[in-house]
Design an enzyme around this catalytic site. Structure first.
Site, PDB file in Angstrom:
ATOM      1  N   SER A   1       0.849  -1.191   0.000  1.00 50.14           N
ATOM      2  CA  SER A   1       0.000   0.000   0.000  1.00 50.14           C
ATOM      3  C   SER A   1       0.885   1.241   0.000  1.00 50.14           C
ATOM      4  O   SER A   1       1.950   1.260  -0.609  1.00 50.14           O
ATOM      5  CB  SER A   1      -0.942  -0.038   1.204  1.00 50.14           C
TER       6      SER A   1
ATOM      7  N   LYS B   1      -5.251   3.485  -3.293  1.00 51.83           N
ATOM      8  CA  LYS B   1      -4.474   2.477  -2.570  1.00 51.83           C
ATOM      9  C   LYS B   1      -5.160   1.973  -1.305  1.00 51.83           C
ATOM     10  O   LYS B   1      -4.668   1.043  -0.659  1.00 51.83           O
ATOM     11  CB  LYS B   1      -3.104   3.054  -2.189  1.00 51.83           C
TER      12      LYS B   1
END
Length: 247
Positions: A140, A158
């Site tokens: 991420s 994300k």
């Protein structure tokens, strides 16, 4: 933290963070799959570097933001090695320094295809194909936890995969499969920071990091290697932040 005899697939692993992760896993004994979309020469170089560490390695050209590309890379992995023990959903695209008011529909569709849809279906395929007691790691960004100017679109794109990983950890727990997310901060020498034109922006971020430097690809690769090891067998459904204290 040996990974001897295991097979690791790292999406987007011909350069940058993905390359560092793949070579770290290879260095710990895992056979590896180098996935790339365009740069065949870079992928071949990573394959050679992995093989020099004494493991088997293959390259697979596939766009993992598309379902047929995802299917292709998993099929090739099974064909070459017979099993998948580790999946790292790394492939992604950065877009920063863009105000929310300046984002176009085309920007939105592209970022969400690469950073949200692609990883979602990589994880779906991983859940279907990974061996029992396997390891799944998603990559991420701390833009999902640290609001910053100009990262509205990127950070939003994300967010979803980290949440999905927590749900998938529940679904795959009975099989001994762990699912975790690594949340890096800005990484020196990767992504937009391979371009000297972004040096001023980089220095503005360094000022936000308590330890006084940006992370490196090797820093993040070490965290991923831990999460894919036997030592991390009790860690699942977690988001491990590696950003030098920015969060």
């Amino acid at each position: 933290m040996t990974l001897q005899g295991r097979t690791a697939l790292v999406t987007g692993s011909s350069k940058g963070l993905g390359r560092a992760i793949l070579l770290r896993l290879a260095g710990q004994g895992a056979n590896v799959v180098v996935n790339y979309s365009r740069d065949e020469n870079a992928a071949a170089e990573v394959q050679a570097a992995a093989e020099a560490l004494g493991v088997r390695a293959i390259t697979v050209a596939a766009d993992v933001s598309q379902l047929d590309g995802i299917q292709k890379v998993f099929d090739a992995t099974i064909a070459a090695f017979g099993r998948i023990d580790i999946v790292v959903a790394n492939a992604g695209m950065e877009k920063v320094n863009v105000a929310v008011t300046d984002v176009t529909e085309e920007d939105f569709d592209l970022l969400f295809r690469v950073n949200t849809k692609g990883p979602y279906f990589v994880l779906r395929e991983a859940a279907r194909r990974i061996a029992d007691n396997g390891r799944i790691v998603t990559i991420s960004s701390n833009t999902t936890t640290v609001p910053q100017l100009g990262v509205g679109l990127y950070g939003t794109s994300k967010v979803a995969t980290g949440y999905l990983a927590r749900v998938l950890a529940l679904e795959l727990g009975p099989r001994g499969v762990t699912v975790n997310t690594v949340v890096p901060g800005p990484i020196d020498g990767a992504g937009i920071f391979t371009d000297p034109a972004n040096d001023e922006y980089k220095q503005s971020l360094v000022a936000m990091v308590p330890i006084g430097r940006l992370g490196t690809t090797e820093d993040v690769a070490a965290v991923v290697a831990f999460l894919t090891s036997d030592d991390a067998g009790l860690i699942t459904g977690q988001q491990l932040v590696a950003d030098g204290g920015m969060h």
